[in-house]
Scaffold this motif. Structure first.
Motif, short mmCIF file in Angstrom:
data_model
loop_
_atom_site.label_atom_id
_atom_site.label_comp_id
_atom_site.label_asym_id
_atom_site.label_seq_id
_atom_site.Cartn_x
_atom_site.Cartn_y
_atom_site.Cartn_z
N ASP A 64 -11.64 -17.38 -45.19
CA ASP A 64 -10.61 -18.45 -44.56
C ASP A 64 -11.38 -19.73 -44.54
O ASP A 64 -12.05 -19.57 -43.59
CB ASP A 64 -10.06 -17.82 -43.11
N GLN A 71 -10.25 -22.56 -43.85
CA GLN A 71 -9.92 -23.51 -42.80
C GLN A 71 -10.70 -23.01 -41.71
O GLN A 71 -11.34 -23.99 -41.07
CB GLN A 71 -8.52 -23.50 -42.65
N THR A 85 -2.78 -14.72 -44.86
CA THR A 85 -1.95 -15.96 -45.24
C THR A 85 -2.48 -17.13 -44.16
O THR A 85 -3.58 -16.63 -43.74
CB THR A 85 -0.43 -15.86 -44.91
N GLU A 86 -1.83 -18.11 -44.14
CA GLU A 86 -2.47 -19.22 -43.15
C GLU A 86 -2.58 -18.49 -41.75
O GLU A 86 -3.66 -18.92 -41.06
CB GLU A 86 -1.49 -20.27 -43.12
N ASN A 87 -1.72 -17.79 -41.25
CA ASN A 87 -1.86 -17.45 -39.80
C ASN A 87 -1.98 -15.86 -39.55
O ASN A 87 -1.94 -15.29 -38.69
CB ASN A 87 -0.58 -18.16 -39.07
N LYS A 104 -2.05 -19.25 -49.76
CA LYS A 104 -1.26 -20.67 -50.07
C LYS A 104 -0.36 -20.21 -51.04
O LYS A 104 -0.51 -19.47 -52.04
CB LYS A 104 -1.78 -21.55 -50.33
#
Ligand code: QVM
Ligand code: CO
Length: 467
Positions: free
Chosen positions: A172, A174, A223-225, A364
């Motif tokens: 990840d 981010q 995924t993002e979360n 994404k």
């Protein structure tokens, strides 16, 4: 045309050190990193044969791109499994589908004592600055990325336990953390999902999800979360594993009546967000997943059942004109208000060993998947493809008697498009009895260069490009 894959499943003994490869064409000037691929390269020890593609002894292959040249090295991974087998002249550790030749009790003891093989032949990764070779048993084997010399088993600085993990950790970017899980099976089984923060070798438990019937899963999605595990109805019967002394694969049971259950975990809180029911299917590889206005989209290489597991026995793969199960590319939709997950097909074609522009698009919304397909619709990977999931359009690279490996996409620096960069694939030419490294322009899918390798490389499984 006759298909004969024997050379791709034959032992390669030759090890070379920093050979500059004869090159035709030109590699882009910005390409200045290293591709490391992993795969089985020795299929017997003394008189004893490994049974399955996943059993063969691990070999690392290194392609270093520097000043327009490609420099190649390859070496066996000399872990405990390799060293003890060489010293004894026979197979010492149980593998995926191979049990060492022992008495009945000896075999039961081997399984029960959980002396895990460290034949890490499936993938490579970098954790806390160390290069690790991976298989699905817990031991990771550290190696020197320059010399390919084996350093030894790598221990995470924590006490998270389990018996089966994945060779497809996620990163990840981010949160700057690696995410993976390890399954622990016992009277009460669980998926121990963890993160490893950048600069650390300590796994931190995100959550431990209890499970009654642990699934055999080779990869997962983020995924993002969220973290998404597709629990296929291929169940690990650990009681049988413990009591029978049979190889691991023989203790996986296909129970289609259970269907496939997507488990969704919230990354930051570790909360289980839900279980979503789908039809029975099996997959090795997730392609990507992402969130669209709160819903989840999961792209996956889906087989109708788990027969691919037994199709990969070496005896079958070495037969003339083998037929292998074919997977389809499905896009599953998870909507938190419904207990069911539905899908649509992303393509009519078969595709395996999917790779994407991982650095910029993993988790994404994305368009492009690279992979291997079968020119003869027989499940045999002999074609490189680039699929645009939005246009259902494919570009391909194919040549008779040439068998490409998993395509690794490397983005161009400051690329503006998702598919700006190159695709790297090791291709085995069964007529020339040699492999070459193919460099394709990812945009056009046309050949830019190829580099002659001094020997035939048996089919590799996965590899990574390191800047
Ligand atoms: C014991 C055992 C093993 O796509 C590639 C997939 C590769 C998968 C591999 C190589 C999986 C190997 C799994 C060798 C399992 C070993 C486990 C997990 C539990 C023990 O109780 C028994 C050692 C046979
Ligand atoms: Co894989």
């Amino acid at each position: 045309m006759e298909i004969d894959l024997t050379l791709g499943f034959s032992t390669l003994e030759n090890e070379v050190d920093n050979q500059v490869l004869p090159l035709t064409g030109q590699i882009p000037h910005w390409l200045s990193g290293t591709l490391i691929r992993n795969g089985a390269a020795k299929f017997e020890v003394g008189e004893e044969q490994y049974q399955h593609w996943f059993d063969g002894l691990a070999m690392l292959h290194r392609f270093s791109f520097q000043r327009g040249e490609i420099v190649y090295s390859n070496k066996f991974l000399r872990g405990k499994t390799f060293n003890r087998a060489m010293a004894a002249g026979r197979i010492v550790y149980p593998e995926f589908a191979t049990m060492p030749n022992r008495s009945r009790l000896g075999k039961i003891y081997l399984n029960a004592s959980q002396q895990f093989t460290d034949n890490a032949s499936v993938n490579v990764t970098k954790t806390d600055g160390r290069f690790l070779a991976m298989t699905e048993t817990p031991p990771r084997v550290e190696f020197d990325p320059t010399t390919l010399r084996t350093i030894g088993q790598f221990n995470y600085h924590d006490k998270i336990s389990g018996q089966l993990t994945t060779v497809h950790p996620h990163y990840d970017y981010q949160r700057q953390e690696e995410i993976n899980y390890i399954t622990r099976f016992s009277i009460s089984s669980s998926y121990n999902i963890y993160r490893i923060k950048k600069g650390s070798a300590q796994r931190q438990l995100i959550t431990s999800v209890p499970v009654k019937y642990a699934s055999y899963m080779h990869s997962f999605a983020i995924t993002e979360n969220h973290i998404i595990l597709a629990q296929f109805p291929l169940i690990i019967n650990h009681y049988k594993l413990l009591l029978t002394g049979t190889p691991f694969v023989q203790n996986l049971q296909w129970q289609p009546e259970r269907g496939t259950i997507f488990l969704v975990v919230h990354k930051d809180s570790g909360r289980v967000k839900g279980y979503f029911q789908a039809e029975a299917f099996f997959a090795f590889h997730h392609i990507n997943a992402f969130e669209v206005s709160g819903d989840l989209v999961v792209d996956i290489v889906a087989y109708p059942d788990a027969s691919i597991m037994t199709a990969l026995y070496l005896e079958k793969l070495r037969m003339k004109n083998p037929q292998l199960p074919r997977a389809e590319i499905r896009r599953y939709y998870i909507n938190f208000t419904s207990p069911y997950a539905d899908y649509r097909l992303l393509s009519q074609d078969f595709l395996e060993f999917p790779r994407i522009n991982y650095r910029h698009y993993n988790g994404k919304e994305y368009c492009i998947v690279y992979g291997l397909s079968d020119h003869y619709a027989n499940g045999v990977n002999n074609k490189l493809v680039k699929l645009d999931t939005q246009k259902s359009k494919t570009l391909s690279w194919y040549s008779d008697h040439q068998y490409p490996s998993e395509p690794v996409f490397v983005p161009a620096p400051e690329a503006e498009r998702e598919d700006e960069g190159v695709v790297l694939s090791v291709v085995l030419d069964t007529q020339a009895k040699c492999s070459f490294l193919l460099v394709l322009d990812a945009l056009s899918f046309k050949e830019m260069a190829r580099a002659q390798i001094p020997h035939p490389i048996p089919f590799t499984s996965h590899g990574q490009y390191f800047e």
